[in-house]
Design an enzyme around this catalytic site. Sequence first.
Site, mmCIF file in Angstrom:
data_model
loop_
_atom_site.group_PDB
_atom_site.id
_atom_site.type_symbol
_atom_site.label_atom_id
_atom_site.label_comp_id
_atom_site.label_asym_id
_atom_site.label_seq_id
_atom_site.Cartn_x
_atom_site.Cartn_y
_atom_site.Cartn_z
ATOM 1 N N ASP A 48 4.709 -4.421 6.363
ATOM 2 C CA ASP A 48 5.236 -5.554 6.923
ATOM 3 C C ASP A 48 5.415 -6.839 5.853
ATOM 4 O OD1 ASP A 48 5.303 -6.962 9.474
ATOM 5 O OD2 ASP A 48 3.718 -8.097 8.872
ATOM 6 N N ARG A 93 -5.214 -2.653 8.680
ATOM 7 C CA ARG A 93 -5.411 -4.073 8.697
ATOM 8 C C ARG A 93 -6.003 -4.652 9.968
ATOM 9 N NH1 ARG A 93 -3.690 -6.336 3.933
ATOM 10 N NH2 ARG A 93 -2.391 -4.430 3.295
ATOM 11 N N GLY A 121 0.956 -1.097 -0.026
ATOM 12 C CA GLY A 121 0.055 0.032 0.106
ATOM 13 C C GLY A 121 0.671 1.317 0.126
ATOM 14 N N ASP A 169 -0.100 2.046 8.347
ATOM 15 C CA ASP A 169 -0.540 1.115 9.190
ATOM 16 C C ASP A 169 0.373 1.097 10.599
ATOM 17 O OD1 ASP A 169 -2.381 0.052 7.498
ATOM 18 O OD2 ASP A 169 -1.565 -1.813 7.105
ATOM 19 N N ASP A 192 2.626 -0.865 11.425
ATOM 20 C CA ASP A 192 2.761 -2.202 12.029
ATOM 21 C C ASP A 192 4.220 -2.947 11.852
ATOM 22 O OD1 ASP A 192 2.263 -2.482 9.525
ATOM 23 O OD2 ASP A 192 0.917 -4.029 9.676
ATOM 24 N N ARG A 233 1.208 -5.034 -5.295
ATOM 25 C CA ARG A 233 1.323 -6.270 -4.321
ATOM 26 C C ARG A 233 1.305 -7.396 -5.242
ATOM 27 N NH1 ARG A 233 -0.789 -4.077 0.288
ATOM 28 N NH2 ARG A 233 -2.513 -2.636 0.361
ATOM 29 N N THR A 252 4.329 2.407 5.788
ATOM 30 C CA THR A 252 3.005 2.045 5.690
ATOM 31 C C THR A 252 2.176 3.131 6.655
ATOM 32 O OG1 THR A 252 1.313 0.477 6.470
ATOM 33 C CG2 THR A 252 3.493 0.298 7.409
ATOM 34 N N LYS A 288 -24.318 15.067 27.214
ATOM 35 C CA LYS A 288 -23.587 15.013 26.008
ATOM 36 C C LYS A 288 -24.231 14.217 25.040
ATOM 37 C CE LYS A 288 -18.972 14.872 23.885
ATOM 38 N NZ LYS A 288 -17.902 14.091 23.968
HETATM 39 O O1 F6P Z 1 -1.483 -1.549 4.627
HETATM 40 C C1 F6P Z 1 -2.163 -0.457 4.376
HETATM 41 C C2 F6P Z 1 -3.722 -0.692 3.983
HETATM 42 O O2 F6P Z 1 -4.283 0.685 3.574
HETATM 43 C C3 F6P Z 1 -4.422 -1.019 4.964
HETATM 44 O O3 F6P Z 1 -4.634 -0.237 6.179
HETATM 45 C C4 F6P Z 1 -5.732 -1.628 4.298
HETATM 46 O O4 F6P Z 1 -5.996 -2.867 4.985
HETATM 47 C C5 F6P Z 1 -5.156 -2.110 2.882
HETATM 48 O O5 F6P Z 1 -3.999 -1.489 2.856
HETATM 49 C C6 F6P Z 1 -6.121 -1.811 2.010
HETATM 50 O O6 F6P Z 1 -5.695 -2.449 0.708
HETATM 51 P P1 F6P Z 1 -6.243 -2.179 -0.690
HETATM 52 O O7 F6P Z 1 -5.869 -0.747 -1.069
HETATM 53 O O8 F6P Z 1 -5.312 -3.016 -1.604
HETATM 54 O O9 F6P Z 1 -7.394 -2.502 -0.630
#
Ligand code: F6P
Length: 319
Positions: free
Chosen positions: A103, A171, A11, A127, A129, A72, A125, A213
């Site tokens: 990752d 993710r 991504g 994420d 992660d 990918r 990324t 609230k």
């Molecule tokens: O890894 C980055 C990310 O944006 C994740 O947060 C998400 O789950 C995934 O890629 C979405 O992937 P795609 O753009 O291939 O649907």
Amino acid sequence: MLRIGVLTSGGDAPGMNAAIRAVVRAGIFRGSTVFGIRRGFLGLMAGDIVPMDVGSVADIIYRGGTALLTGRSDEFKSGEGRQRAMNALQDFGIDGLVVIGGDGSVRGCRELARGGIRVVAIPGTIDNDVPCSELSIGFDTAVNTICYAVDKIRDTAEALERTFVVEVMGRDTGFLALASGLAVGAESILLPEVPTDLDEVCLRLRRSRARSKRHSIVILAEGVGSAYDIARQITERTGFPMRIIILGHIQRGGAPTALDRNLASRLGAGAVETLLAGRHGKLLGLNGGCLQETDLEVALESRKGLNLAEYELVKTLSI
Ligand code: F6P
């Protein structure tokens, strides 16, 4: 002097362009020849490799996405695919590779390193992660994008006294949800790392209403499950009508923040230095504000943990 290849993989993340620029410029500054590999490992297997000069990375530091494109690839996970990639590196005489990705891309690097390729991975990324690095390129921008969006959602939530479930990416991890939830003052956050307790969420929503609230924001990490399901269950238990927002790919776009540009510039140039110093098979990350190399084998044995104290803080501050 080396012949260095650079690619972005998985991504896209804001700041990847700043990292590409840093690899190209730092490499040329140090007397190396730099090649851009297009569409990540897909392009590497196909030999889609172009020479990069100083001008080729002009005016990209402030742009989201990636000038080298990304991809990918399942094929790269097979031994045959990887062999094609290694052959392409050999054909172009590339003797050092910098991979900018998340990752999965770091895992790809480990396989290349096992095959004898001199590779350095840097975390890119939204994420956040990637283990052994407290920050990855793109995370800060994505958190800011979420804040920007949720601040607007809060205006209308307040006006019509509504509760919103806002689903964010990440993710199977909750780094984005936690950092953005803290920043927007979310009333509840649901994370994959913490068992979901909808009774508690409902209790907090009712308590908010009891103290007048009447609007709330629930931040949901995509790894927890469907926002529609969660919202339906909350309505069933509380009777409160819900609105659902799935922020989606907007979180991956836009100009990188200064923090991401600087992080990317340091990591990109740092990766070149690592290769030129003869070190490889490394993940170059940021820890305690400093660049730090970790063996890919070691890095991938660990899993990055969420800061649960921050999660508790969100709860404390949204009583
Ligand atoms: O890894 C980055 C990310 O944006 C994740 O947060 C998400 O789950 C995934 O890629 C979405 O992937 P795609 O753009 O291939 O649907």
